[in-house]
Write an enzyme that holds these catalytic residues in place. Structure first.
Site, PDB file in Angstrom:
ATOM      1  N   HIS A 160    -127.637  -1.199  -4.069  1.00 24.96           N
ATOM      2  CA  HIS A 160    -127.820   0.248  -3.834  1.00 24.96           C
ATOM      3  C   HIS A 160    -128.930   0.544  -2.826  1.00 24.96           C
ATOM      4  O   HIS A 160    -129.066   1.682  -2.366  1.00 24.96           O
ATOM      5  CB  HIS A 160    -128.122   0.971  -5.149  1.00 24.96           C
ATOM      6  N   ASP A 196    -119.297  -5.463  -8.099  1.00 22.41           N
ATOM      7  CA  ASP A 196    -120.033  -4.686  -9.108  1.00 22.41           C
ATOM      8  C   ASP A 196    -119.246  -3.405  -9.425  1.00 22.41           C
ATOM      9  O   ASP A 196    -118.526  -2.879  -8.573  1.00 22.41           O
ATOM     10  CB  ASP A 196    -121.418  -4.325  -8.554  1.00 22.41           C
TER      11      ASP A 196
HETATM   12  C1  SS9 Z   1    -125.593   6.104 -16.042  1.00 23.33           C
HETATM   13  C2  SS9 Z   1    -126.792   6.157 -15.110  1.00 23.33           C
HETATM   14  C3  SS9 Z   1    -126.621   5.223 -13.985  1.00 23.33           C
HETATM   15  C4  SS9 Z   1    -127.837   3.998 -12.256  1.00 23.33           C
HETATM   16  C5  SS9 Z   1    -126.920   2.831 -12.372  1.00 23.33           C
HETATM   17  C6  SS9 Z   1    -127.206   1.770 -11.372  1.00 23.33           C
HETATM   18  C7  SS9 Z   1    -126.303   0.598 -11.505  1.00 23.33           C
HETATM   19  C8  SS9 Z   1    -126.720  -0.542 -10.679  1.00 23.33           C
HETATM   20  N1  SS9 Z   1    -125.388   7.330 -16.760  1.00 23.33           N
HETATM   21  N2  SS9 Z   1    -127.843   4.900 -13.368  1.00 23.33           N
HETATM   22  S1  SS9 Z   1    -125.621  -1.891 -10.589  1.00 23.33           S
HETATM   23 ZN    ZN Z   2    -123.478  -1.730 -11.102  1.00 25.86          ZN
END
Ligand code: SS9
Ligand code: ZN
Length: 344
Positions: A160, A196
């Site tokens: 990200h 992912d």
């Molecule tokens: C879910 C909140 C998500 C970020 C998720 C990042 C995933 C990285 N309600 N928050 S692989």
């Molecule tokens: Zn993820």
């Protein structure tokens, strides 16, 4: 295949993230790497080695120098104000704002963030650098030791993180940095395949205008899923890069049959592209019991995933990304690697 792992990931253990309007304990926790390493050992996947220090040159090939400087010094500046809680942004520049680089610590926290899901604490920078060292050291198993594949237990993850921003548990984009490193070491065409559950918005951004790195991502439809603002099917690249970005957004509830059809379509594009090397952003949050995701993959499906990736016949670096059903992430992650090695 070799696994590269560093204990330094433990230094990064932020406390809270926002979920459903509530502060909850962070899902991206040290135990994740423990379960993965334990399973690597239990299955005898191969050698486990610590990374060597690489410094920041490779990171600076994809990230802005002022952003990397922020990561390196954010905690120092924050702690100097007498603060002891994790750095979490609360004010972001949106459309039409934010041209000038701020100096205030709260302003900087928002300026360099896409969301509040990548807090910074005292040990974070050390862990972030070690995570990248794992990716770069694993890459050397391929570029120097001439092995077919290697696995980097990267924590924190990276996909990200963009040119000058963090978010979604990610700070430096390990997979993108490795892909750029492959280019710099002589590969003419590199693919980043992101499996992912979440779209790899950072990786997409970094290679969006380039035809030398193909980005293929299979993920939850951003119409209804984080990161919302990237990952749609009509995002296909720009300029030189047009046609070299391939998104497969899939609906909540997607099972392996549908998921695997997308992977096969992605693989056909990868074959047409004629890559020299492959970097896999390996997240296993597509698992049916993942606490923050909505796909329905079962543990044996990850063996098939590995087999299909292996059929591309490319030198392959596996870089760990997400996966939050902690008990099973070891099994699922290593299943991909065993499937890849034809050990299933
Ligand atoms: C879910 C909140 C998500 C970020 C998720 C990042 C995933 C990285 N309600 N928050 S692989
Ligand atoms: Zn993820």
């Amino acid at each position: 295949m070799w696994t590269i792992y560093s204990e330094d990931h433990r230094l990064h253990r932020p406390r809270y993230e926002l979920m459903d309007g509530e502060l909850v304990p962070v899902f991206e926790k040290p135990e994740r790497a423990d379960w993965v390493l334990e399973r690597v050992k239990a299955r005898g996947l191969g050698e486990i080695a610590a990374p060597r220090r690489h410094g920041l040159d490779a990171a600076l090939r994809v990230h802005a120098d002022h952003y990397v400087d922020y990561l390196a010094h954010a905690w120092r500046d924050w702690a100097a104000l007498g603060r002891s809680h994790d750095i979490m942004p609360y004010c972001y520049p949106v459309r039409g704002m934010g041209q000038r680089r701020p100096t205030d610590p709260d302003a900087r926290a928002g300026f360099y963030a896409m969301d509040s899901a990548a807090p910074i604490m005292a040990g974070s920078w050390q862990a972030i650098q070690s995570s990248l060292d794992c990716a770069l050291s694993a890459l050397e198993r391929i570029t120097e030791a001439r092995e077919r594949a290697a696995f980097a237990v990267c924590r924190p993850p990276g996909h990200h993180a963009g040119h000058d921003y963090l978010g979604g548990y990610c700070y430096l984009n390990n997979a993108a940095i490795a892909a750029q490193q492959l280019r710099d070491k002589g590969a003419s065409r590199v693919v980043v395949l992101d499996v992912d559950y979440h779209h790899g918005n950072g990786t997409q951004q970094l290679f969006y205008a380039r035809s030398d790195v193909l980005f293929v991502s299979i993920h939850g439809d951003p119409g209804v899923e984080y990161p919302f603002f990237a990952g749609h099917a009509d995002e296909t690249g720009v300029g030189e890069g047009l046609g070299y970005n391939l998104n497969f957004p899939l609906p909540h509830g997607t099972g392996f049959t549908q998921w695997h059809a997308a992977l096969q379509a992605g693989c056909r594009a990868i074959e047409r592209f004629g890559a020299d090397a492959l970097v896999v952003s390996l997240g296993v949050d597509t698992y049916q019991d993942d606490p923050i995701s909505q796909f329905k993959l079962a543990s044996p499906d990850y063996l098939r995933m590995g087999e299909t990736i292996a059929a591309l016949g490319l030198p392959t670096l596996f870089v760990m990304e997400g996966g939050y059903a902690v008990d099973e992430i070891g099994v699922n992650m290593v299943n991909v690697l065993e499937g890849f090695e034809g050990r299933a």
